[in-house]
Design an enzyme around this catalytic site. Structure first.
Site, mmCIF file in Angstrom:
data_model
loop_
_atom_site.group_PDB
_atom_site.id
_atom_site.type_symbol
_atom_site.label_atom_id
_atom_site.label_comp_id
_atom_site.label_asym_id
_atom_site.label_seq_id
_atom_site.Cartn_x
_atom_site.Cartn_y
_atom_site.Cartn_z
ATOM 1 N N GLU A 63 22.757 13.031 35.955
ATOM 2 C CA GLU A 63 21.785 12.016 35.509
ATOM 3 C C GLU A 63 20.382 12.372 35.983
ATOM 4 O O GLU A 63 20.210 13.031 37.006
ATOM 5 C CB GLU A 63 22.176 10.643 36.083
ATOM 6 C CG GLU A 63 22.748 9.677 35.050
ATOM 7 C CD GLU A 63 21.733 9.194 34.018
ATOM 8 O OE1 GLU A 63 20.760 9.905 33.711
ATOM 9 O OE2 GLU A 63 21.922 8.081 33.506
ATOM 10 N N PHE A 69 7.361 3.394 38.260
ATOM 11 C CA PHE A 69 7.799 3.953 36.982
ATOM 12 C C PHE A 69 7.234 5.367 36.839
ATOM 13 O O PHE A 69 6.050 5.602 37.070
ATOM 14 C CB PHE A 69 7.337 3.068 35.816
ATOM 15 C CG PHE A 69 7.972 3.497 34.529
ATOM 16 C CD1 PHE A 69 9.292 3.173 34.244
ATOM 17 C CD2 PHE A 69 7.269 4.275 33.619
ATOM 18 C CE1 PHE A 69 9.901 3.604 33.083
ATOM 19 C CE2 PHE A 69 7.873 4.700 32.441
ATOM 20 C CZ PHE A 69 9.184 4.364 32.172
ATOM 21 N N ILE A 70 8.096 6.300 36.479
ATOM 22 C CA ILE A 70 7.677 7.699 36.397
ATOM 23 C C ILE A 70 8.003 8.318 35.032
ATOM 24 O O ILE A 70 8.858 7.814 34.307
ATOM 25 C CB ILE A 70 8.351 8.550 37.501
ATOM 26 C CG1 ILE A 70 9.876 8.386 37.438
ATOM 27 C CG2 ILE A 70 7.853 8.162 38.881
ATOM 28 C CD1 ILE A 70 10.615 9.451 38.202
ATOM 29 N N GLY A 118 17.570 11.779 28.977
ATOM 30 C CA GLY A 118 16.743 12.058 30.146
ATOM 31 C C GLY A 118 17.159 13.248 30.989
ATOM 32 O O GLY A 118 16.315 13.918 31.576
ATOM 33 N N ASP A 154 18.507 4.023 38.919
ATOM 34 C CA ASP A 154 17.580 2.950 39.248
ATOM 35 C C ASP A 154 18.424 1.791 39.810
ATOM 36 O O ASP A 154 18.816 1.813 40.960
ATOM 37 C CB ASP A 154 16.823 2.591 37.962
ATOM 38 C CG ASP A 154 15.661 1.636 38.177
ATOM 39 O OD1 ASP A 154 15.608 0.965 39.210
ATOM 40 O OD2 ASP A 154 14.795 1.539 37.289
HETATM 41 P P1 IMP Z 1 19.669 1.927 35.725
HETATM 42 O O1 IMP Z 1 20.785 1.551 34.801
HETATM 43 O O2 IMP Z 1 18.856 0.743 36.162
HETATM 44 O O3 IMP Z 1 20.144 2.738 36.925
HETATM 45 O O4 IMP Z 1 18.645 2.786 34.920
HETATM 46 C C1 IMP Z 1 18.869 4.094 34.642
HETATM 47 C C2 IMP Z 1 18.135 4.535 33.406
HETATM 48 O O5 IMP Z 1 16.877 3.871 33.241
HETATM 49 C C3 IMP Z 1 17.826 6.002 33.546
HETATM 50 O O6 IMP Z 1 18.859 6.787 33.000
HETATM 51 C C4 IMP Z 1 16.523 6.137 32.824
HETATM 52 O O7 IMP Z 1 16.779 6.413 31.472
HETATM 53 C C5 IMP Z 1 15.859 4.797 32.942
HETATM 54 N N1 IMP Z 1 14.842 4.771 34.011
HETATM 55 C C6 IMP Z 1 14.912 4.183 35.217
HETATM 56 N N2 IMP Z 1 13.794 4.332 35.921
HETATM 57 C C7 IMP Z 1 12.953 5.075 35.152
HETATM 58 C C8 IMP Z 1 11.603 5.572 35.329
HETATM 59 O O8 IMP Z 1 10.935 5.387 36.362
HETATM 60 N N3 IMP Z 1 11.101 6.300 34.296
HETATM 61 C C9 IMP Z 1 11.785 6.541 33.148
HETATM 62 N N4 IMP Z 1 13.040 6.091 32.934
HETATM 63 C C10 IMP Z 1 13.617 5.353 33.926
HETATM 64 MG MG MG Z 2 18.991 8.494 31.783
#
Ligand code: IMP
Ligand code: MG
Length: 180
Positions: A104, A157-158, A50, A108
């Site tokens: 990053e 979600f984006i 990403g 999220d």
């Molecule tokens: P976390 O572990 O919950 O912080 O999620 C982080 C990972 O989830 C990011 O590195 C993204 O790959 C993915 N992610 C979180 N939100 C989105 C979104 O809105 N769109 C696309 N990927 C997301």
């Molecule tokens: Mg990522």
């Protein structure tokens, strides 16, 4: 259909953050990095997939001696536990004693970042900073500091600017949010 709505797989997404705003947020992060890390010989660690687009734009705006490397999180399920274990792969750098800046695309819940921080602690990085283009503050559960945050967004979600929905949608220069 106008270009402010796109379809990725089965979902529609509406343009929500223009490249101009993204670029300005990246410039603000770069300005701070240029000021704060100039003499630290930092190693930037871009988290694939990403963060590839953000990393590229950010790195072009840095104007002091620095290095970049790319890592990926491998997810697999442990045999004795249902918990998903994530491990960093692609490390060929000597992390020990370095100032490391994790790049990053989005934080999220913060769990992914937590795993990366754990690994860097094991590898004895001297100092670890986090640069994330996007943050969902309402979802964030981490107890660590996010040093450089580009844009805070709601829990939508984006896709776009490197972010995907089931592998598609990374190629757009603007960011789009899902239409419910
Ligand atoms: P976390 O572990 O919950 O912080 O999620 C982080 C990972 O989830 C990011 O590195 C993204 O790959 C993915 N992610 C979180 N939100 C989105 C979104 O809105 N769109 C696309 N990927 C997301
Ligand atoms: Mg990522």
């Amino acid at each position: 259909m106008n270009d402010s709505v796109i379809k990725v797989h089965d979902k529609y997404f509406k343009k929500s953050i223009l490249f101009e705003e993204i670029d300005k947020a990246i410039q603000d992060i770069a300005d701070r990095l240029n000021e704060e890390l100039e003499y630290k010989n930092p190693l930037f660690l871009s988290v694939l997939n990403g963060a590839f687009m953000f990393s590229s734009e950010l790195f072009k705006k840095l104007n002091f001696p620095c290095e970049i490397s790319f890592v990926k999180l491998a997810s697999y399920s442990g045999t004795s536990s249902t918990e998903t274990v994530r491990q960093l792969i692609g490390f060929d750098e000597d992390i020990k004693g370095r100032t490391v800046v994790i790049i990053e695309d989005i934080v999220d819940t913060g769990l992914t970042m937590e795993r990366i921080l754990e690994q860097l602690r094991i590898m004895k990085a001297a100092d670890v900073k986090i640069a994330t283009l996007l943050l969902k503050p309402e979802a964030f559960k981490g107890s660590y500091a996010l040093d450089y945050v580009g844009i805070e967004i709601p829990n939508d979600f984006i896709v776009g600017f490197g972010l995907d929905y089931n592998k598609r949608g990374r190629n757009y220069k603007d960011i789009y949010k899902v239409v419910e």
